[in-house]
Design an enzyme around this catalytic site. Structure first.
Site, PDB file in Angstrom:
ATOM      1  N   GLY A  66       4.070 -12.025   2.363  1.00  0.00           N
ATOM      2  CA  GLY A  66       4.417 -10.697   2.867  1.00  0.00           C
ATOM      3  C   GLY A  66       3.269 -10.098   3.648  1.00  0.00           C
ATOM      4  O   GLY A  66       2.235  -9.760   3.073  1.00  0.00           O
ATOM      5  N   ARG A  76       9.681 -14.809  12.538  1.00  0.00           N
ATOM      6  CA  ARG A  76       8.578 -13.913  12.161  1.00  0.00           C
ATOM      7  C   ARG A  76       7.227 -14.580  12.467  1.00  0.00           C
ATOM      8  O   ARG A  76       6.285 -13.916  12.871  1.00  0.00           O
ATOM      9  CB  ARG A  76       8.648 -13.559  10.668  1.00  0.00           C
ATOM     10  CG  ARG A  76       9.787 -12.675  10.281  1.00  0.00           C
ATOM     11  CD  ARG A  76       9.742 -11.307  10.935  1.00  0.00           C
ATOM     12  NE  ARG A  76       8.742 -10.412  10.373  1.00  0.00           N
ATOM     13  CZ  ARG A  76       8.138  -9.435  11.043  1.00  0.00           C
ATOM     14  NH1 ARG A  76       8.422  -9.223  12.313  1.00  0.00           N
ATOM     15  NH2 ARG A  76       7.249  -8.667  10.456  1.00  0.00           N
ATOM     16  N   ALA A  85      -2.032   2.152   2.234  1.00  0.00           N
ATOM     17  CA  ALA A  85      -2.009   1.569   3.575  1.00  0.00           C
ATOM     18  C   ALA A  85      -0.600   1.697   4.132  1.00  0.00           C
ATOM     19  O   ALA A  85       0.370   1.753   3.377  1.00  0.00           O
ATOM     20  CB  ALA A  85      -2.406   0.099   3.519  1.00  0.00           C
ATOM     21  N   LYS A 134       1.277   4.841 -14.500  1.00  0.00           N
ATOM     22  CA  LYS A 134       1.551   5.077 -13.075  1.00  0.00           C
ATOM     23  C   LYS A 134       3.048   5.313 -12.870  1.00  0.00           C
ATOM     24  O   LYS A 134       3.458   6.184 -12.096  1.00  0.00           O
ATOM     25  CB  LYS A 134       1.058   3.875 -12.262  1.00  0.00           C
ATOM     26  CG  LYS A 134       1.072   4.115 -10.765  1.00  0.00           C
ATOM     27  CD  LYS A 134       0.195   3.147 -10.008  1.00  0.00           C
ATOM     28  CE  LYS A 134       0.241   3.452  -8.514  1.00  0.00           C
ATOM     29  NZ  LYS A 134       0.836   2.394  -7.710  1.00  0.00           N
ATOM     30  N   ASN A 176       7.795  11.893  -7.836  1.00  0.00           N
ATOM     31  CA  ASN A 176       8.422  11.418  -6.598  1.00  0.00           C
ATOM     32  C   ASN A 176       9.898  11.800  -6.436  1.00  0.00           C
ATOM     33  O   ASN A 176      10.284  12.313  -5.374  1.00  0.00           O
ATOM     34  CB  ASN A 176       8.234   9.904  -6.465  1.00  0.00           C
ATOM     35  CG  ASN A 176       6.757   9.539  -6.284  1.00  0.00           C
ATOM     36  OD1 ASN A 176       5.876  10.286  -6.686  1.00  0.00           O
ATOM     37  ND2 ASN A 176       6.491   8.401  -5.678  1.00  0.00           N
ATOM     38  N   SER A 199       5.386   8.652  -1.818  1.00  0.00           N
ATOM     39  CA  SER A 199       5.838   7.404  -1.177  1.00  0.00           C
ATOM     40  C   SER A 199       7.372   7.348  -1.134  1.00  0.00           C
ATOM     41  O   SER A 199       7.962   6.902  -0.146  1.00  0.00           O
ATOM     42  CB  SER A 199       5.276   6.192  -1.910  1.00  0.00           C
ATOM     43  OG  SER A 199       5.593   6.271  -3.289  1.00  0.00           O
ATOM     44  N   GLU A 217      12.173   1.985  -4.251  1.00  0.00           N
ATOM     45  CA  GLU A 217      12.008   1.070  -5.393  1.00  0.00           C
ATOM     46  C   GLU A 217      12.526   1.738  -6.672  1.00  0.00           C
ATOM     47  O   GLU A 217      12.035   1.470  -7.775  1.00  0.00           O
ATOM     48  CB  GLU A 217      10.533   0.653  -5.524  1.00  0.00           C
ATOM     49  CG  GLU A 217      10.071  -0.166  -4.321  1.00  0.00           C
ATOM     50  CD  GLU A 217       8.616  -0.628  -4.388  1.00  0.00           C
ATOM     51  OE1 GLU A 217       8.363  -1.850  -4.332  1.00  0.00           O
ATOM     52  OE2 GLU A 217       7.724   0.231  -4.484  1.00  0.00           O
TER      53      GLU A 217
HETATM   54  P1  NAP Z   1       5.783  -3.404   3.060  1.00  0.00           P
HETATM   55  O1  NAP Z   1       4.801  -2.795   4.003  1.00  0.00           O
HETATM   56  O2  NAP Z   1       7.225  -3.086   3.213  1.00  0.00           O
HETATM   57  O3  NAP Z   1       5.585  -4.981   3.104  1.00  0.00           O
HETATM   58  C1  NAP Z   1       6.402  -5.868   2.447  1.00  0.00           C
HETATM   59  C2  NAP Z   1       6.340  -7.180   3.190  1.00  0.00           C
HETATM   60  O4  NAP Z   1       7.027  -8.161   2.420  1.00  0.00           O
HETATM   61  C3  NAP Z   1       7.009  -7.140   4.562  1.00  0.00           C
HETATM   62  O5  NAP Z   1       6.080  -7.600   5.509  1.00  0.00           O
HETATM   63  C4  NAP Z   1       8.171  -8.099   4.415  1.00  0.00           C
HETATM   64  O6  NAP Z   1       8.438  -8.871   5.571  1.00  0.00           O
HETATM   65  C5  NAP Z   1       7.653  -9.014   3.337  1.00  0.00           C
HETATM   66  N1  NAP Z   1       8.712  -9.798   2.669  1.00  0.00           N
HETATM   67  C6  NAP Z   1       9.747  -9.361   1.936  1.00  0.00           C
HETATM   68  N2  NAP Z   1      10.497 -10.394   1.495  1.00  0.00           N
HETATM   69  C7  NAP Z   1       9.900 -11.508   1.976  1.00  0.00           C
HETATM   70  C8  NAP Z   1      10.191 -12.892   1.880  1.00  0.00           C
HETATM   71  N3  NAP Z   1      11.241 -13.346   1.203  1.00  0.00           N
HETATM   72  N4  NAP Z   1       9.366 -13.758   2.494  1.00  0.00           N
HETATM   73  C9  NAP Z   1       8.302 -13.336   3.202  1.00  0.00           C
HETATM   74  N5  NAP Z   1       7.967 -12.036   3.335  1.00  0.00           N
HETATM   75  C10 NAP Z   1       8.764 -11.132   2.716  1.00  0.00           C
HETATM   76  O7  NAP Z   1       5.407  -3.044   1.550  1.00  0.00           O
HETATM   77  P2  NAP Z   1       4.026  -2.456   0.958  1.00  0.00           P
HETATM   78  O8  NAP Z   1       3.935  -1.010   1.282  1.00  0.00           O
HETATM   79  O9  NAP Z   1       2.897  -3.349   1.308  1.00  0.00           O
HETATM   80  O10 NAP Z   1       4.348  -2.547  -0.601  1.00  0.00           O
HETATM   81  C11 NAP Z   1       4.289  -3.753  -1.349  1.00  0.00           C
HETATM   82  C12 NAP Z   1       4.243  -3.357  -2.823  1.00  0.00           C
HETATM   83  O11 NAP Z   1       3.009  -2.678  -3.073  1.00  0.00           O
HETATM   84  C13 NAP Z   1       5.356  -2.356  -3.213  1.00  0.00           C
HETATM   85  O12 NAP Z   1       5.820  -2.612  -4.495  1.00  0.00           O
HETATM   86  C14 NAP Z   1       4.638  -1.010  -3.160  1.00  0.00           C
HETATM   87  O13 NAP Z   1       5.222  -0.028  -3.997  1.00  0.00           O
HETATM   88  C15 NAP Z   1       3.253  -1.402  -3.657  1.00  0.00           C
HETATM   89  N6  NAP Z   1       2.201  -0.473  -3.225  1.00  0.00           N
HETATM   90  C16 NAP Z   1       2.072  -0.141  -1.907  1.00  0.00           C
HETATM   91  C17 NAP Z   1       1.062   0.724  -1.521  1.00  0.00           C
HETATM   92  C18 NAP Z   1       0.865   1.109  -0.081  1.00  0.00           C
HETATM   93  O14 NAP Z   1       0.020   1.970   0.199  1.00  0.00           O
HETATM   94  N7  NAP Z   1       1.565   0.526   0.880  1.00  0.00           N
HETATM   95  C19 NAP Z   1       0.185   1.245  -2.497  1.00  0.00           C
HETATM   96  C20 NAP Z   1       0.344   0.869  -3.835  1.00  0.00           C
HETATM   97  C21 NAP Z   1       1.358   0.005  -4.195  1.00  0.00           C
HETATM   98  P3  NAP Z   1       9.004  -8.301   6.951  1.00  0.00           P
HETATM   99  O15 NAP Z   1       7.822  -7.676   7.620  1.00  0.00           O
HETATM  100  O16 NAP Z   1       9.478  -9.520   7.618  1.00  0.00           O
HETATM  101  O17 NAP Z   1      10.078  -7.308   6.579  1.00  0.00           O
END
Ligand code: NAP
Length: 305
Positions: free
Chosen positions: A9, A37, A131, A184, A192, A252, A264
């Site tokens: 991902g 991709r 991020a 958390k 939220n 979020s 989520e």
């Molecule tokens: P995101 O930006 O939506 O990224 C998720 C990635 O996973 C996307 O690039 C997506 O691909 C990829 N993906 C999904 N299914 C896949 C598969 N089968 N094969 C390959 N790639 C796949 O999500 P995020 O914000 O990083 O969040 C990830 C987790 O971290 C979540 O549970 C979130 O709650 C947690 N989190 C996030 C943050 C933050 O600040 N972002 C902070 C704390 C916790 P595509 O690009 O092709 O759609």
């Protein structure tokens, strides 16, 4: 040879981890969904990290899910609702005793992944780093934070933790990762969903203090009943502190709904309500909140699971 960090991902957190590990000299392989991709990624020339306005692109290697090389260490950086299926699709590539690091928010997805790949060691991460993606394959590091890592099945730390420090990834091993994840989750449940329903920033909840207090009381009850009393200590005071400290921020979940993205919910409020039901814990305020949130999401054409 040094173990490769396979990162599933290339979204916000996946890119944040991949770029920091890569620039510190560790071997990193991004795993993308499919050839389309992968071609889009190659066209961008790498992953871009924007840190305090400074943008740099890193040519991190990438492959698709169906590459064949074995995986010894996998960082799963997709959303909670994608994690189980994404990891299952890599099951045949996992080396015996592989380590899987799970960055998903909430609870429920970690157990589902662990059950689907029983021979692997699953390590959960509770991250407060922030991020977001400003373009495809480009991520803005928006909030300093911390990563707690732990394995509910085995308190012994893995031998690769030094890589985090060497990469400037703030993190620490904890034998109490479940307590951290539950705390958390409880904070998330108390803040939220209400920000979505009242269409407000976190600080807007100061006007709904009684409702927040009732939710905290029910959440504390669930935590005590399901064997996580430490996660219940001073929950309401902590929720108030977070609301005040982040008063100007949109949660979020608020941002997901505002941008028409799937939430989520099942791994946050939905999980809390399901655990309450399993323990025959009466939580009318949480159940009503869950129903209102589902209605709200459905009315906007968003998945309610
Ligand atoms: P995101 O930006 O939506 O990224 C998720 C990635 O996973 C996307 O690039 C997506 O691909 C990829 N993906 C999904 N299914 C896949 C598969 N089968 N094969 C390959 N790639 C796949 O999500 P995020 O914000 O990083 O969040 C990830 C987790 O971290 C979540 O549970 C979130 O709650 C947690 N989190 C996030 C943050 C933050 O600040 N972002 C902070 C704390 C916790 P595509 O690009 O092709 O759609």
């Amino acid at each position: 040879m040094a173990t490769t960090w396979h990162i599933l991902g290339a979204g916000s957190l996946g890119s944040l981890w991949a770029t920091r590990l890569f620039r510190a000299g560790f071997a990193v392989q991004l795993i993308l969904r499919d050839a389309e991709r992968l071609a889009a990624y190659h066209a961008e020339g790498g992953l871009t990290l924007d840190e305090k306005g400074l943008r740099r692109t890193y040519a991190v290697a990438a492959q698709t899910l169906d590459a064949t090389e074995p995986i010894e260490r996998l960082l799963v950086a997709c959303k909670a609702y994608d994690a189980e299926q994404a990891v299952s699709s890599l099951a045949s590539r996992l080396a015996p005793g592989a380590h899987i690091l799970l960055l998903q928010n909430g609870l429920g997805s970690q157990d589902a992944v662990a059950a689907s790949v029983p021979a692997a060691r699953c390590i959960s991460i509770s991250s407060t780093e922030g991020a977001f993606r400003d373009q495809d394959f480009s991520v803005v590091f928006a909030g300093q934070g911390f990563n707690w890592l732990g394995d509910p099945a085995n308190p012994t730390p893995p031998d690769w933790l030094h890589a985090l420090q060497a990469s400037g990834i703030p993190g620490q091993w904890t034998p109490d990762i479940l307590t951290r994840l539950w705390r958390k989750l409880a904070l998330n449940c108390a803040i939220n969903p209400l920000t979505v329903l009242y269409d407000c920033r976190n600080g807007g909840l100061l006007e709904h203090d009684q409702e927040v207090a009732s939710l905290c009381a029910e959440l504390a009850q669930i935590l005590e009943r399901c064997g996580q009393p430490a996660a219940a200590v001073d929950l309401y005071a902590d929720v108030r502190r977070v609301i005040q400290a982040t008063a100007a921020n949109y949660s979020s979940m608020y941002q997901d709904v505002a941008q028409g993205r799937r939430t989520e919910i099942s791994y946050l409020l939905g999980h809390a309500c399901a655990i309450a039901a399993r323990h025959q814990c009466q939580v009318p305020a949480l159940n009503q909140l869950h129903e209102r949130l589902i209605e709200h999401l459905t009315a906007r054409g968003l998945p309610s699971d």
